[in-house]
Design a protein around this motif. Structure first.
Motif, PDB file in Angstrom:
ATOM      1  N   SER A 176     -11.095  14.134 -59.884  1.00 46.43           N
ATOM      2  CA  SER A 176     -10.085  13.063 -59.955  1.00 46.43           C
ATOM      3  C   SER A 176      -9.011  13.463 -60.965  1.00 46.43           C
ATOM      4  N   ILE A 177      -8.483  14.637 -60.800  1.00 42.84           N
ATOM      5  CA  ILE A 177      -7.496  15.178 -61.735  1.00 42.84           C
ATOM      6  C   ILE A 177      -6.134  14.537 -61.459  1.00 42.84           C
ATOM      7  N   PRO A 178      -5.471  14.035 -62.521  1.00 40.73           N
ATOM      8  CA  PRO A 178      -4.119  13.500 -62.306  1.00 40.73           C
ATOM      9  C   PRO A 178      -3.151  14.637 -61.990  1.00 40.73           C
ATOM     10  N   ARG A 179      -2.023  14.296 -61.404  1.00 41.99           N
ATOM     11  CA  ARG A 179      -1.042  15.345 -61.127  1.00 41.99           C
ATOM     12  C   ARG A 179       0.363  14.775 -61.243  1.00 41.99           C
ATOM     13  N   LEU A 180       1.271  15.666 -61.439  1.00 42.15           N
ATOM     14  CA  LEU A 180       2.677  15.316 -61.470  1.00 42.15           C
ATOM     15  C   LEU A 180       3.272  15.750 -60.136  1.00 42.15           C
ATOM     16  N   SER A 181       3.574  14.784 -59.286  1.00 39.29           N
ATOM     17  CA  SER A 181       4.098  15.084 -57.952  1.00 39.29           C
ATOM     18  C   SER A 181       5.575  15.454 -58.034  1.00 39.29           C
ATOM     19  N   LEU A 182       5.958  16.460 -57.276  1.00 34.84           N
ATOM     20  CA  LEU A 182       7.367  16.811 -57.134  1.00 34.84           C
ATOM     21  C   LEU A 182       7.806  16.283 -55.782  1.00 34.84           C
ATOM     22  N   ASN A 183       8.069  14.990 -55.741  1.00 38.59           N
ATOM     23  CA  ASN A 183       8.353  14.328 -54.468  1.00 38.59           C
ATOM     24  C   ASN A 183       9.714  13.654 -54.438  1.00 38.59           C
ATOM     25  N   ASP A 212      10.873  11.816 -57.009  1.00 40.08           N
ATOM     26  CA  ASP A 212      10.940  10.808 -58.066  1.00 40.08           C
ATOM     27  C   ASP A 212      11.416  11.405 -59.388  1.00 40.08           C
ATOM     28  N   PHE A 213      11.117  12.660 -59.626  1.00 43.86           N
ATOM     29  CA  PHE A 213      11.400  13.270 -60.928  1.00 43.86           C
ATOM     30  C   PHE A 213      12.202  14.553 -60.752  1.00 43.86           C
ATOM     31  N   GLN A 214      13.185  14.516 -59.886  1.00 42.45           N
ATOM     32  CA  GLN A 214      13.924  15.733 -59.604  1.00 42.45           C
ATOM     33  C   GLN A 214      14.962  16.059 -60.670  1.00 42.45           C
ATOM     34  N   ASP A 215      15.334  15.097 -61.476  1.00 41.13           N
ATOM     35  CA  ASP A 215      16.277  15.380 -62.551  1.00 41.13           C
ATOM     36  C   ASP A 215      15.595  16.328 -63.527  1.00 41.13           C
ATOM     37  N   PRO A 216      16.209  17.488 -63.809  1.00 43.30           N
ATOM     38  CA  PRO A 216      15.541  18.482 -64.671  1.00 43.30           C
ATOM     39  C   PRO A 216      15.158  17.939 -66.046  1.00 43.30           C
ATOM     40  N   ASN A 217      15.985  17.111 -66.651  1.00 45.54           N
ATOM     41  CA  ASN A 217      15.644  16.576 -67.973  1.00 45.54           C
ATOM     42  C   ASN A 217      14.422  15.669 -67.899  1.00 45.54           C
ATOM     43  N   CYS A 218      14.396  14.844 -66.891  1.00 47.89           N
ATOM     44  CA  CYS A 218      13.261  13.941 -66.709  1.00 47.89           C
ATOM     45  C   CYS A 218      12.000  14.745 -66.409  1.00 47.89           C
ATOM     46  N   PHE A 219      12.123  15.728 -65.537  1.00 51.23           N
ATOM     47  CA  PHE A 219      10.966  16.550 -65.170  1.00 51.23           C
ATOM     48  C   PHE A 219      10.406  17.281 -66.378  1.00 51.23           C
ATOM     49  N   HIS A 220      11.262  17.875 -67.186  1.00 47.90           N
ATOM     50  CA  HIS A 220      10.779  18.595 -68.371  1.00 47.90           C
ATOM     51  C   HIS A 220      10.087  17.654 -69.352  1.00 47.90           C
ATOM     52  N   ALA A 221      10.610  16.442 -69.488  1.00 52.03           N
ATOM     53  CA  ALA A 221       9.972  15.464 -70.381  1.00 52.03           C
ATOM     54  C   ALA A 221       8.584  15.101 -69.855  1.00 52.03           C
ATOM     55  N   LEU A 264       6.703  16.905 -67.834  1.00 55.07           N
ATOM     56  CA  LEU A 264       5.856  18.092 -67.908  1.00 55.07           C
ATOM     57  C   LEU A 264       5.319  18.314 -69.323  1.00 55.07           C
ATOM     58  N   SER A 265       6.049  17.860 -70.316  1.00 54.19           N
ATOM     59  CA  SER A 265       5.589  17.992 -71.702  1.00 54.19           C
ATOM     60  C   SER A 265       4.365  17.118 -71.970  1.00 54.19           C
ATOM     61  N   GLY A 266       4.210  16.051 -71.179  1.00 54.46           N
ATOM     62  CA  GLY A 266       3.091  15.132 -71.372  1.00 54.46           C
ATOM     63  C   GLY A 266       3.374  14.021 -72.363  1.00 54.46           C
ATOM     64  N   VAL A 267       4.488  14.093 -73.064  1.00 50.22           N
ATOM     65  CA  VAL A 267       4.791  13.092 -74.088  1.00 50.22           C
ATOM     66  C   VAL A 267       4.839  11.669 -73.507  1.00 50.22           C
ATOM     67  N   PRO A 268       5.519  11.433 -72.377  1.00 52.01           N
ATOM     68  CA  PRO A 268       5.541  10.049 -71.867  1.00 52.01           C
ATOM     69  C   PRO A 268       4.139   9.517 -71.566  1.00 52.01           C
ATOM     70  N   PHE A 269       3.247  10.337 -71.063  1.00 51.48           N
ATOM     71  CA  PHE A 269       1.892   9.879 -70.737  1.00 51.48           C
ATOM     72  C   PHE A 269       1.081   9.635 -72.006  1.00 51.48           C
ATOM     73  N   THR A 304      -5.608  13.586 -57.650  1.00 52.21           N
ATOM     74  CA  THR A 304      -5.115  12.281 -57.229  1.00 52.21           C
ATOM     75  C   THR A 304      -3.598  12.298 -57.405  1.00 52.21           C
ATOM     76  N   THR A 305      -2.969  11.154 -57.265  1.00 50.70           N
ATOM     77  CA  THR A 305      -1.550  11.060 -57.636  1.00 50.70           C
ATOM     78  C   THR A 305      -1.393  10.234 -58.906  1.00 50.70           C
ATOM     79  N   ALA A 306      -2.503  10.017 -59.613  1.00 54.11           N
ATOM     80  CA  ALA A 306      -2.413   9.334 -60.904  1.00 54.11           C
ATOM     81  C   ALA A 306      -1.541  10.183 -61.813  1.00 54.11           C
ATOM     82  N   LYS A 307      -0.524   9.557 -62.376  1.00 60.38           N
ATOM     83  CA  LYS A 307       0.360  10.297 -63.270  1.00 60.38           C
ATOM     84  C   LYS A 307      -0.250  10.269 -64.662  1.00 60.38           C
TER      85      LYS A 307
END
Ligand SMILES: [Zn+2]
Length: 143
Positions: free
Chosen positions: A101-108, A110-119, A121-126, A85-88
Motif C-alpha cells: 500500500s505504498i503511496p505515490r505521486l501521480s503525474l496525471n 494535477d502537478f504539472q507545474d514544475p515548481n509545484c512538482f518539485h515541492a 517531490l521534496s515531501g515537505v507538503p506531506f 495506491t494513489t494516496a499522496k
C-alpha cells in the motif's frame, strides 16, 4: 506497443513493468475472488507476454474506496513484492512501511507545474500535512 517492443523496453535495467488489473476496475467493489482474479490474470498475462516475472502492481484508481486492506493482502498473497495506491504522501520509514500500500505521486496533470512538482517531490507538503494531522484531536480530523 506490441509484445516484442514491450520485451525490448522491459529488458532495460531501469525499466520495471507492473500489473494494473485485467479490466481496470475498482477492486474493492468486487468479491474477493473476482478481485484476486483481476490481479492474478493480469500478472500472469504480463509474465507470459514479457517472458519475465512480474512482481509489482498498481491499484486502479488507488483511493481508499478502490483498494484497502483486503486488496493489499491479496497482492501480498499473490507474491507481489510491491503495490502502489494513489494516496499522496511520503513513504513511511521502517516498520510503518506496508509494501502493498505504498503511496505515490501521480503525474496525471494535477502537478504539472514544475515548481509545484518539485515541492511535492521534496515531501515537505506531506510532512507538514502529517504533522498537522497528528496535532489535531481525533474528532476534528477530516475523513
Ligand atoms: Zn489506471
Amino acid at each position: 506497443m506490441g509484445w516484442q517492443e514491450l520485451r525490448d523496453f522491459a529488458s532495460d535495467p531501469l525499466v520495471t513493468i507492473g500489473g494494473h488489473t485485467k479490466s481496470h476496475v475498482s477492486l474493492a467493489k468486487l468479491s474477493e475472488e473476482e478481485a484476486r482474479a483481476e490481479i492474478a490474470e493480469r500478472v500472469r498475462g504480463l509474465e507470459d507476454g514479457l517472458g519475465q516475472t512480474c512482481r509489482h502492481f498498481s491499484f486502479p484508481y488507488g483511493d481508499p474506496g478502490s483498494a484497502g486492506s483486503r486488496e493489499f493482502a491479496i497482492a501480498r498473497d499473490l507474491g507481489l513484492k510491491t503495490a502502489v495506491t494513489t494516496a499522496k504522501g511520503l513513504v513511511p520509514d521502517g516498520s510503518e512501511l506496508n509494501f502493498h500500500s505504498i503511496p505515490r505521486l501521480s503525474l496525471n496533470g494535477d502537478f504539472q507545474d514544475p515548481n509545484c512538482f518539485h515541492a511535492l517531490l521534496s515531501g515537505v507538503p506531506f510532512a507538514l500535512f502529517n504533522l498537522a494531522k497528528k496535532a489535531l484531536p481525533r474528532g476534528s480530523r477530516a475523513a
